[in-house]
Design an enzyme around this catalytic site. Structure first.
Site, mmCIF file in Angstrom:
data_model
loop_
_atom_site.group_PDB
_atom_site.id
_atom_site.type_symbol
_atom_site.label_atom_id
_atom_site.label_comp_id
_atom_site.label_asym_id
_atom_site.label_seq_id
_atom_site.Cartn_x
_atom_site.Cartn_y
_atom_site.Cartn_z
ATOM 1 N N LYS A 1 0.866 -1.177 0.000
ATOM 2 C CA LYS A 1 0.000 0.000 0.000
ATOM 3 C C LYS A 1 0.900 1.223 0.000
ATOM 4 C CE LYS A 1 -3.285 2.435 2.947
ATOM 5 N NZ LYS A 1 -4.385 2.294 3.868
HETATM 6 C C1 R5P Z 1 -2.031 4.396 7.161
HETATM 7 O O1 R5P Z 1 -1.046 4.059 7.720
HETATM 8 C C2 R5P Z 1 -3.323 3.890 7.643
HETATM 9 O O2 R5P Z 1 -3.582 2.588 7.190
HETATM 10 C C3 R5P Z 1 -4.363 4.844 7.268
HETATM 11 O O3 R5P Z 1 -5.376 4.819 8.166
HETATM 12 C C4 R5P Z 1 -4.890 4.622 5.891
HETATM 13 O O4 R5P Z 1 -3.858 4.672 4.941
HETATM 14 C C5 R5P Z 1 -5.805 5.709 5.619
HETATM 15 O O5 R5P Z 1 -6.387 5.716 4.397
HETATM 16 P P1 R5P Z 1 -6.651 7.162 3.797
HETATM 17 O O6 R5P Z 1 -5.317 7.825 3.691
HETATM 18 O O7 R5P Z 1 -7.262 6.896 2.457
HETATM 19 O O8 R5P Z 1 -7.600 7.874 4.720
#
Ligand code: R5P
Length: 274
Positions: free
Chosen positions: A180
């Site tokens: 990711k």
């Molecule tokens: C990152 O380390 C965590 O998993 C976040 O909570 C996740 O990446 C959040 O997703 P977004 O940036 O789309 O809110």
């Protein structure tokens, strides 16, 4: 050549996470309170998850979120990507000092389809977090559970191809099955660097439906397996419209304009976003 028999548990779980029909995935990230506590859009976390769960392929979340906010009836057979690293909070500038927080036995007990560990490449805790990742890959590999590596980005680090490809390639070499990371210019080069490992793109801070959908479209067109968006879905005034629109882009290769039409169809009243 990979021994398919030895890898069958990993493969079967990967098929639950990433659709084998098109090798794409809409992962919904609702793990934010693990380091930021009360999070805009998650006041009624249980209701938010219940509303959005039918439209995602996989839910990325934490042990506590599952315990407190998801009933087995609501979850059904939806796969969980269980976050298993943490140990810090937004009260500290530097979030990189993470440890493993969930045992592999607990992940198995919860029937996690995969487990997620953050690495902070270039931070003062680089080595510790890479070893968190490799430790979890060693533990979970024994039980056929794939690991998703999150390339966390500190405030001082550029979200550019050079940095993100470096972090992603390190995660691949550690043995991560899914990476990711963040979208950047020339993103297809990052995807090429880590092929055939699947790449999913994080949404980052809430932007706007056209911008977030544009990022989803650019990501899959550059070869990403999909997205793992959180705030750009659950902080939007029209979260169901947003996740339906993302689905159309990820699984249907719809354009941003077509996806916005889907978003608008779910907007209350006669309002429309261009
Ligand atoms: C990152 O380390 C965590 O998993 C976040 O909570 C996740 O990446 C959040 O997703 P977004 O940036 O789309 O809110």
């Amino acid at each position: 050549m990979v021994n398919a028999y030895l890898d069958i548990g990993i493969q079967s779980r990967m098929n639950r996470i990433i659709s084998p029909k098109d090798n794409r995935v809409v992962m919904l990230a609702i793990d934010h309170p693990y380091f930021q506590g009360p999070t805009t859009g998650l006041r009624d976390m249980s209701g938010t998850i219940r509303t959005l769960l039918p439209y995602c392929d996989c839910l990325m979340t934490t042990r506590g979120a599952v315990q407190s906010n998801i009933s087995p009836g609501d979850l059904g057979s939806k796969p969980i990507m269980l976050r298993v690293s943490g140990g810090n909070s937004v009260l500290f500038e530097d979030l990189s000092d993470e440890r493993l927080t969930v045992t592999i036995k607990e992940a198995i007990r919860m029937d996690a389809a995969g487990v997620a560990v953050s690495v902070f490449i270039g931070s003062s805790n680089q080595q510790r977090t890479i070893l968190n990742l490799t430790d979890m890959i060693n533990y979970s590999g024994e039980y056929g559970i794939p690991v998703l590596a999150v390339t966390a980005v500190g405030k001082d680090m550029a979200r550019d191809l050079r940095y993100l490809a470096l972090a992603s390639r390190i995660c691949q070499d550690a043995g991560a099955r899914i990476i990711k990371t963040y979208y950047c210019e020339e993103f297809s080069k990052l995807v090429d660097w880590v092929a055939p490992t699947a790449v999913v793109v994080a949404g980052g801070k809430y932007s706007s439906p056209p911008d977030a959908l544009g990022m989803a479209w650019n990501s899959v067109q550059a070869g990403a397996a999909g997205v793992d968006f959180g705030r750009n879905i659950f902080q939007d005034e029209n979260p169901v419209g947003m996740i339906k629109a993302i689905n159309a882009i990820v699984h249907g290769d719809h354009t941003v304009k077509e996806a916005l039409d889907i978003y608008n169809d779910c907007l209350p009243g006669a309002r429309k976003l261009e």
